[in-house]
Design a protein around this motif. Structure first.
Motif, PDB file in Angstrom:
ATOM      1  N   ASP A 272     -22.225  38.977  44.318  1.00 43.24           N
ATOM      2  CA  ASP A 272     -21.243  39.404  43.318  1.00 43.24           C
ATOM      3  C   ASP A 272     -21.799  39.048  41.938  1.00 43.24           C
ATOM      4  O   ASP A 272     -21.709  37.904  41.493  1.00 43.24           O
ATOM      5  CB  ASP A 272     -19.907  38.696  43.565  1.00 43.24           C
ATOM      6  N   TYR A 273     -22.388  40.038  41.262  1.00 44.70           N
ATOM      7  CA  TYR A 273     -23.003  39.767  39.972  1.00 44.70           C
ATOM      8  C   TYR A 273     -21.975  39.352  38.923  1.00 44.70           C
ATOM      9  O   TYR A 273     -22.270  38.536  38.036  1.00 44.70           O
ATOM     10  CB  TYR A 273     -23.770  40.997  39.482  1.00 44.70           C
ATOM     11  N   ALA A 274     -20.766  39.921  38.989  1.00 41.02           N
ATOM     12  CA  ALA A 274     -19.743  39.562  38.003  1.00 41.02           C
ATOM     13  C   ALA A 274     -19.402  38.079  38.104  1.00 41.02           C
ATOM     14  O   ALA A 274     -19.263  37.380  37.083  1.00 41.02           O
ATOM     15  CB  ALA A 274     -18.492  40.417  38.196  1.00 41.02           C
ATOM     16  N   GLN A 275     -19.260  37.575  39.332  1.00 37.06           N
ATOM     17  CA  GLN A 275     -18.988  36.150  39.516  1.00 37.06           C
ATOM     18  C   GLN A 275     -20.195  35.311  39.068  1.00 37.06           C
ATOM     19  O   GLN A 275     -20.031  34.254  38.467  1.00 37.06           O
ATOM     20  CB  GLN A 275     -18.674  35.867  40.985  1.00 37.06           C
TER      21      GLN A 275
ATOM     22  N   GLY B  50     -25.824  43.326  36.958  1.00 32.37           N
ATOM     23  CA  GLY B  50     -24.422  43.165  36.600  1.00 32.37           C
ATOM     24  C   GLY B  50     -24.123  43.418  35.141  1.00 32.37           C
ATOM     25  O   GLY B  50     -22.964  43.390  34.723  1.00 32.37           O
ATOM     26  N   VAL B  51     -25.163  43.639  34.333  1.00 27.43           N
ATOM     27  CA  VAL B  51     -25.010  43.914  32.901  1.00 27.43           C
ATOM     28  C   VAL B  51     -26.018  44.983  32.509  1.00 27.43           C
ATOM     29  O   VAL B  51     -26.967  45.263  33.244  1.00 27.43           O
ATOM     30  CB  VAL B  51     -25.256  42.653  32.040  1.00 27.43           C
TER      31      VAL B  51
END
Length: 396
Positions: free
Chosen positions: A17-20, A49-50
């Protein structure tokens, strides 16, 4: 926090989970943990994630390297070796690989072994004068005064002014050899005191000064006047006389009185284009003249030196301008950094026309023009890379 970010980034014990991962790394970065700075920088470098952002990655790597992180030092060396987000500079790469090697990183030692040839010159080598001996061209000393405010006593906080200022600081120093003074979250009195210091600064005739403001701006339509918002300014409803705001008119008077012949003012703030009365009324913008497109660099310097430069660049006219997403630069700053890097790579120097053309696609539309009609026709502001300076000053 850093270890949790790593687990989420790599899917160890949890779904990837890149956001986490980003959220946890940012918590670690907020506490100045070098490994968190490195890991977050790597996500920006790799676009995990970005949106891929080499400038942001480099900024984070530098923060980690300041604490002796060998991996960060190695990545900075790799950026310079490959030209990622910076001009390719093998000598600078060698310096960073040496730092990482001294901290025991074997991969840095391996890269140093590959750099066994003298580094090539960066950019296009400018033509040198034909007369024998050293050139008599006066090379400008470049200075920058940067004001950035994101932490306000009463106005809403902003995300990107200080990261934007840091990135501009880095670009000006590393690419063009500027001497930079950065002032953060200043009050109105501190801003005026600093500008007063520069009124008494001693400049040589060829020297150049860039002044940059980033933060909130305000426009009073009744007065037809734009303002810079200092960190201590009350809200407008609580300060009807705008006693703590800094009006554009006196700011420009300070700029005009600073004893440097060549001054450029850049504002990245809402309503910043209203520093020009004509823009406050009409918002019109001129086109780049490109008057020096075919001149050699020595000719540019000789033409520029006797002419007084008073130019401004603003991130908008009578517009609200975006601060940008957290972790990214403002749209205006992103375009400016790309322009400075590309000019260094392509020809070894940047002109005002280069900057104008680089800002053409930004939304909202930036503005530029003369400060209080005090700019000599044909005046310019040349940013020279160290390679360009070396070529100009070496004997034939």
């Amino acid at each position: 926090q850093n270890n949790l970010g790593s687990m989420y980034q790599n899917g160890k014990g949890v779904p990837q989970d890149y956001a986490q991962a980003l959220a946890w790394y940012r918590k670690a970065v907020d506490q100045n943990l070098s490994t968190g700075q490195y890991n977050l920088g790597f996500m920006y470098e790799d676009g995990e994630g970005v949106t891929k952002d080499y400038a942001q990655a480099l900024l984070l790597y530098r923060k980690a390297a300041d604490q002796g992180d060998a991996n960060a030092e190695f990545r900075i060396g790799s950026f310079y070796e490959s030209g990622l987000g910076v001009s390719r500079d093998l000598e600078e790469a060698r310096k960073w690989f040496q730092k990482a090697s001294a901290h025991g990183l074997k991969t840095a030692k391996d890269e140093l072994a590959k750099l066994d040839v003298p580094p090539p010159l960066r950019g296009i080598a400018p033509e040198t004068p034909s007369s024998p001996g050293a050139t008599t061209i006066a090379i400008p000393h470049n200075y920058a005064l940067i004001f950035a405010t994101d932490d306000y006593a009463h106005w809403p906080h902003l995300t990107n002014p200080i990261p934007d200022a840091d990135a501009l600081n880095q670009a000006l120093t590393s690419l063009y050899g500027f001497h930079v003074e950065e002032v953060r979250n200043a009050t109105n009195e501190q801003i005026l005191a600093k500008l007063t210091e520069y009124l008494h600064h001693k400049f040589e005739p060829q020297d150049q000064l860039l002044i940059f403001f980033s933060g909130h701006g305000y426009f009073d339509s009744d007065l037809g006047q734009g303002f810079i918002v200092p960190a201590n300014a009350p809200l407008v409803a609580d300060d009807l006389g705008h006693t703590h705001l800094l009006a554009h008119d006196p700011i420009m008077r300070y700029v005009n009185r600073i004893p440097s012949k060549h001054v450029v003012l850049i504002l990245d703030a809402c309503f910043s284009g209203t520093l020009d009365r004509k823009i406050a009324d009409s918002g019109l913008r001129g086109d780049p003249s490109d008057v020096y497109a075919h001149a050699t660099l020595p000719e540019l310097l000789q033409r520029k030196e006797p002419k007084r430069t008073r130019r401004y660049f603003a991130s908008g006219g009578k517009d609200f301008v975006p601060d940008g997403l957290a972790g990214h630069h403002s749209p205006f700053m992103s375009a400016l950094l790309v322009t400075l890097n590309q000019a260094a790579d392509r020809k070894g120097y940047a002109t005002l026309d280069d900057i104008q053309q680089g800002l053409n696609t930004v939304n909202p539309e930036p503005r530029w023009g003369d400060i209080q009609d005090d700019n000599d026709p044909g005046a310019d502001f040349l940013l020279l890379t160290p390679t360009a300076v070396a070529q100009l000053t070496k004997p034939n």
